[in-house]
Design a protein around this motif. Sequence first.
Motif, PDB file in Angstrom:
ATOM      1  N   HIS A 101     -25.213  39.321 -14.250  1.00  0.00           N
ATOM      2  CA  HIS A 101     -24.041  39.450 -13.142  1.00  0.00           C
ATOM      3  C   HIS A 101     -23.255  38.061 -13.192  1.00  0.00           C
ATOM      4  CE1 HIS A 101     -26.950  38.134 -10.208  1.00  0.00           C
ATOM      5  NE2 HIS A 101     -25.952  37.949  -9.655  1.00  0.00           N
ATOM      6  N   ILE A 102     -23.954  37.086 -13.216  1.00  0.00           N
ATOM      7  CA  ILE A 102     -23.328  35.743 -13.301  1.00  0.00           C
ATOM      8  C   ILE A 102     -22.991  35.487 -14.612  1.00  0.00           C
ATOM      9  CG2 ILE A 102     -23.933  33.393 -13.172  1.00  0.00           C
ATOM     10  CD1 ILE A 102     -26.144  34.037 -11.027  1.00  0.00           C
ATOM     11  N   GLY A 103     -23.577  35.929 -15.596  1.00  0.00           N
ATOM     12  CA  GLY A 103     -23.259  35.676 -16.977  1.00  0.00           C
ATOM     13  C   GLY A 103     -21.932  36.529 -17.489  1.00  0.00           C
ATOM     14  N   HIS A 104     -21.969  37.792 -16.891  1.00  0.00           N
ATOM     15  CA  HIS A 104     -20.508  38.493 -17.166  1.00  0.00           C
ATOM     16  C   HIS A 104     -19.444  37.886 -16.359  1.00  0.00           C
ATOM     17  CE1 HIS A 104     -18.125  41.900 -16.903  1.00  0.00           C
ATOM     18  NE2 HIS A 104     -17.581  41.799 -15.878  1.00  0.00           N
ATOM     19  N   GLY A 105     -19.585  37.267 -15.088  1.00  0.00           N
ATOM     20  CA  GLY A 105     -18.629  36.535 -14.494  1.00  0.00           C
ATOM     21  C   GLY A 105     -18.145  35.339 -15.256  1.00  0.00           C
ATOM     22  N   MET A 106     -19.285  34.524 -15.557  1.00  0.00           N
ATOM     23  CA  MET A 106     -18.528  33.397 -16.518  1.00  0.00           C
ATOM     24  C   MET A 106     -18.024  33.599 -17.595  1.00  0.00           C
ATOM     25  SD  MET A 106     -19.480  30.928 -14.311  1.00  0.00           S
ATOM     26  CE  MET A 106     -19.327  29.578 -15.146  1.00  0.00           C
ATOM     27  N   ALA A 107     -18.369  34.584 -18.316  1.00  0.00           N
ATOM     28  CA  ALA A 107     -17.712  35.094 -19.768  1.00  0.00           C
ATOM     29  C   ALA A 107     -16.130  35.498 -19.305  1.00  0.00           C
ATOM     30  CB  ALA A 107     -18.420  36.356 -20.292  1.00  0.00           C
ATOM     31  N   CYS A 108     -15.757  36.081 -18.160  1.00  0.00           N
ATOM     32  CA  CYS A 108     -14.573  36.671 -17.848  1.00  0.00           C
ATOM     33  C   CYS A 108     -13.891  35.250 -17.563  1.00  0.00           C
ATOM     34  CB  CYS A 108     -14.820  37.453 -16.710  1.00  0.00           C
ATOM     35  SG  CYS A 108     -15.362  38.925 -16.482  1.00  0.00           S
ATOM     36  N   THR A 109     -14.279  34.086 -17.213  1.00  0.00           N
ATOM     37  CA  THR A 109     -13.353  32.965 -16.954  1.00  0.00           C
ATOM     38  C   THR A 109     -12.620  32.431 -18.196  1.00  0.00           C
ATOM     39  OG1 THR A 109     -15.028  31.161 -17.622  1.00  0.00           O
ATOM     40  CG2 THR A 109     -14.907  32.068 -15.346  1.00  0.00           C
ATOM     41  N   GLY A 110     -13.416  32.789 -19.423  1.00  0.00           N
ATOM     42  CA  GLY A 110     -12.667  32.422 -20.571  1.00  0.00           C
ATOM     43  C   GLY A 110     -12.879  30.826 -21.083  1.00  0.00           C
ATOM     44  N   ALA A 129     -13.660  40.664 -22.223  1.00  0.00           N
ATOM     45  CA  ALA A 129     -12.235  40.297 -22.234  1.00  0.00           C
ATOM     46  C   ALA A 129     -12.453  39.280 -21.030  1.00  0.00           C
ATOM     47  CB  ALA A 129     -11.405  41.224 -21.873  1.00  0.00           C
ATOM     48  N   ASN A 130     -11.699  38.144 -21.317  1.00  0.00           N
ATOM     49  CA  ASN A 130     -11.450  37.161 -20.099  1.00  0.00           C
ATOM     50  C   ASN A 130     -10.240  36.881 -19.698  1.00  0.00           C
ATOM     51  OD1 ASN A 130     -10.353  34.972 -21.778  1.00  0.00           O
ATOM     52  ND2 ASN A 130     -12.122  34.977 -22.920  1.00  0.00           N
ATOM     53  N   ILE A 131     -10.076  36.055 -18.612  1.00  0.00           N
ATOM     54  CA  ILE A 131      -8.746  35.991 -17.850  1.00  0.00           C
ATOM     55  C   ILE A 131      -7.803  35.074 -18.620  1.00  0.00           C
ATOM     56  CG2 ILE A 131      -9.780  36.397 -15.733  1.00  0.00           C
ATOM     57  CD1 ILE A 131      -9.364  33.548 -14.892  1.00  0.00           C
ATOM     58  N   LYS A 132      -8.209  34.462 -19.719  1.00  0.00           N
ATOM     59  CA  LYS A 132      -7.181  33.698 -20.585  1.00  0.00           C
ATOM     60  C   LYS A 132      -6.724  34.528 -21.754  1.00  0.00           C
ATOM     61  CE  LYS A 132      -9.357  29.333 -19.182  1.00  0.00           C
ATOM     62  NZ  LYS A 132      -9.772  28.256 -19.649  1.00  0.00           N
TER      63      LYS A 132
END
Length: 177
Positions: A101-110, A129-132
Amino acid sequence: MKICILSDSHDRGPMMAAAVATAKAEGAEAVIHCGDIIGGNTLKASLKHGLPIHAVHGNNLGDPVSIARIACHSEGQLHYHGQDAAIELGGRRIFLTHYPHIGHGMACTGDYDLVCCGHSHETEIRQQANIKGGLTWLVNPGTVAGLGAPTATWIFGDLATLKFEIRELAPESATKQ
């Protein structure tokens, strides 16, 4: 740069060393361990292969003092980062954590090209997919110990091409190291 990504060795040093040896034979220049090493002895056979190892804790801490002591005396070969780590290898930004779950969140940061996690003992290679507006690779090598999983697994990665391949550890390799 080719790398060996593994996790959840749970004190199965020979199995971890077998994966590292195979990866090195195929050109790997570094190892990423996504946690649950347990004891320092787990690392000793892998360190003999001479590849730098980047490792984080996990939820089964075991003996972090012993692992930290080995890192201090490894002449820079073992990098024991603690809870998580942001590193650069082969020109790529990489984040290491134990938890998916932390990995997923960090991947989302871009902010990273690659995010590596473990814990679930289930392999996964996907783009998130990330926020960038881009995509970040998120990989989970499963468990190199094979505990609670159909087989012992790890991932061979190529940072130049961002190609990742799930590998199974041959059962007999656990006794050869």
